[in-house]
Scaffold this motif. Structure first.
Motif, mmCIF file in Angstrom:
data_model
loop_
_atom_site.group_PDB
_atom_site.id
_atom_site.type_symbol
_atom_site.label_atom_id
_atom_site.label_comp_id
_atom_site.label_asym_id
_atom_site.label_seq_id
_atom_site.Cartn_x
_atom_site.Cartn_y
_atom_site.Cartn_z
ATOM 1 N N UNK A 203 0.828 -1.207 0.000
ATOM 2 C CA UNK A 203 0.000 0.000 0.000
ATOM 3 C C UNK A 203 0.862 1.257 0.000
ATOM 4 N N UNK A 204 1.879 1.272 0.851
ATOM 5 C CA UNK A 204 2.746 2.456 0.910
ATOM 6 C C UNK A 204 3.504 2.634 -0.399
ATOM 7 N N UNK A 205 3.969 1.543 -0.994
ATOM 8 C CA UNK A 205 4.703 1.650 -2.256
ATOM 9 C C UNK A 205 3.800 2.171 -3.367
ATOM 10 N N UNK A 206 2.546 1.693 -3.413
ATOM 11 C CA UNK A 206 1.617 2.172 -4.440
ATOM 12 C C UNK A 206 1.342 3.665 -4.284
ATOM 13 N N UNK A 207 1.193 4.129 -3.047
ATOM 14 C CA UNK A 207 0.978 5.553 -2.821
ATOM 15 C C UNK A 207 2.202 6.366 -3.231
ATOM 16 N N UNK A 208 3.382 5.856 -2.924
ATOM 17 C CA UNK A 208 4.608 6.571 -3.290
ATOM 18 C C UNK A 208 4.748 6.678 -4.805
ATOM 19 N N UNK A 209 4.413 5.627 -5.531
ATOM 20 C CA UNK A 209 4.510 5.660 -6.990
ATOM 21 C C UNK A 209 3.502 6.654 -7.563
ATOM 22 N N UNK A 210 2.275 6.640 -7.042
ATOM 23 C CA UNK A 210 1.240 7.558 -7.536
ATOM 24 C C UNK A 210 1.655 9.012 -7.310
ATOM 25 N N UNK A 211 2.299 9.294 -6.186
ATOM 26 C CA UNK A 211 2.724 10.661 -5.894
ATOM 27 C C UNK A 211 3.974 11.063 -6.664
ATOM 28 N N UNK A 212 4.856 10.114 -6.920
ATOM 29 C CA UNK A 212 6.146 10.445 -7.529
ATOM 30 C C UNK A 212 6.067 10.609 -9.034
ATOM 31 N N UNK A 213 5.259 9.809 -9.710
ATOM 32 C CA UNK A 213 5.230 9.834 -11.168
ATOM 33 C C UNK A 213 4.900 11.220 -11.737
ATOM 34 N N UNK A 214 3.843 11.911 -11.270
ATOM 35 C CA UNK A 214 3.590 13.254 -11.829
ATOM 36 C C UNK A 214 4.729 14.234 -11.572
ATOM 37 N N UNK A 215 5.357 14.155 -10.398
ATOM 38 C CA UNK A 215 6.457 15.063 -10.090
ATOM 39 C C UNK A 215 7.623 14.824 -11.043
ATOM 40 N N UNK A 216 7.991 13.568 -11.251
ATOM 41 C CA UNK A 216 9.095 13.249 -12.156
ATOM 42 C C UNK A 216 8.770 13.666 -13.590
ATOM 43 N N UNK A 217 7.551 13.405 -14.035
ATOM 44 C CA UNK A 217 7.196 13.713 -15.414
ATOM 45 C C UNK A 217 7.201 15.214 -15.680
ATOM 46 N N UNK A 218 6.684 15.993 -14.750
ATOM 47 C CA UNK A 218 6.664 17.438 -14.957
ATOM 48 C C UNK A 218 8.062 18.037 -14.833
ATOM 49 N N UNK A 219 8.887 17.506 -13.930
ATOM 50 C CA UNK A 219 10.267 17.976 -13.867
ATOM 51 C C UNK A 219 11.030 17.606 -15.132
ATOM 52 N N UNK A 220 10.674 16.472 -15.732
ATOM 53 C CA UNK A 220 11.290 16.094 -17.007
ATOM 54 C C UNK A 220 10.886 17.074 -18.112
#
Length: 346
Positions: A203-220
């Protein structure tokens, strides 16, 4: 790299996870880890720049050292099973070596500095894969090999990671290094969740992925390297600044954002299991790392100003407006989930 060959590496990385899931012996776990590593190495050098090549060499050397330690630890643990006198002398040395090897592969503290150097030399997309998907095989190995003795050892490393991840990111101004230290801090929470219960870790890993992906994509998309560079980029992309700022607040675990729900869920299980010391140390490490989360969020949300965000949004980019609005709503449901879970009967 040819676009026709690259999907094969993704398939190989998925097969490595399936191999670890279906294995009950350390040899097949070792094979699964190495298959995922060898499939990921070509992805690191996608753009063939000198910094990427240097980061790939560092990654390969560390992974090779960890693989040798893992295999040697497996041989030690196998040899002590058949020699009783040697088992009394050596004890659980083989299992400890295996755990240290997996911790080195994951970048768990105190073996986390290679992650910072490697992520700094990569683009955001391979860095995102390194900090998210590449954690899955190692975490599955730790979950399958966990015993009472090993659980105490892993919880110790899990407490150390948020502290070092928070302290290491205090003086950093490089965006990629901040993301690497942030990932190390979250990895401590993730390992603690996997030790307490595998479902809690998932559960914690799924939440971390959901939160991290938009941040990484927009920084890219912004191609931000330094915080000052990020500020200049956000002047021309204010909608992206809103999403990045809220994403960092959510990664920091502040209510009412979605990242708060994962930390609250883990802290609830720690308190129920009378692990108050572990919970306090995790909270202290998170409060230290909250400093640089707030610094980036202040840069994105306060310095730019809401009037610049409204001016920057155009009806011609209505898709960007809808995307930012959807991600903001997703990040704002942390307290709603907490309230719903709290009302469930135990």
């Amino acid at each position: 790299m040819s676009p026709y060959i690259s999907p094969l590496f993704g398939v190989a990385m998925s097969v490595s996870v399936l191999l670890i899931m279906s294995s009950s012996h350390w040899v097949f776990m070792w094979l699964g880890l190495e298959l995922g590593t060898l499939a990921f190495v070509p992805i690191l050098t996608w753009w063939h720049s000198s910094l990427e090549v240097e980061a790939t060499v560092k990654y390969f050397i560390v992974q090779a050292m960890a693989a040798a330690m893992f295999f040697f630890g497996g041989l030690v643990s196998t040899g002590t099973e058949y020699i009783s006198s040697l088992n009394q002398i050596v004890g659980n040395t083989g299992e400890v070596m295996i755990m240290l090897a997996v911790a080195m592969k994951l970048g768990l503290a105190p073996f986390h500095y290679w992650v910072v150097d490697v992520v700094q030399g990569l683009n955001y997309i391979p860095g995102m894969v390194l900090l998210t998907w590449q954690k899955v095989p190692g975490l599955m190995v730790l979950t399958q090999l966990g015993t009472t003795y090993n659980s105490f050892f892993l919880l110790t490393l899990g407490v150390l990671s948020p502290l070092l991840g928070g302290l290491g990111g205090l003086g950093q101004t490089q965006v990629r290094k901040l993301l690497a230290f942030s990932s190390n801090a979250h990895l401590g929470w993730l390992v603690s969740g996997c030790v307490i219960g595998s479902l809690l870790g998932i559960t914690y890993f799924a939440l971390y992925v959901v939160l991290s992906l938009p941040v990484f994509l927009f920084l890219h998309l912004l191609n931000a390297v330094h915080l000052n560079h990020l500020r200049m980029s956000l002047m021309f992309n204010p909608a992206s600044g809103m999403l990045v700022g809220i994403g960092f607040l959510s990664l920091g675990g502040l209510p009412p954002f979605l990242g708060f729900f994962g930390k609250w869920l883990l802290l609830t299980h720690l308190v129920d299991g009378f692990l108050l010391g572990l919970a306090i140390m995790l909270i202290v490490g998170t409060l230290v790392s909250l400093f640089y989360y707030l610094r980036v969020s202040y840069l994105c949300l306060v310095i730019l100003g809401p009037q610049q965000v409204m001016i920057g949004l155009s009806w011609r980019k209505i898709y960007m407006t809808n995307l930012v609005s959807g991600m903001v709503v997703l990040n704002m449901i942390g307290l709603v989930l907490v309230g719903g879970v709290s009302c469930l009967p135990k």
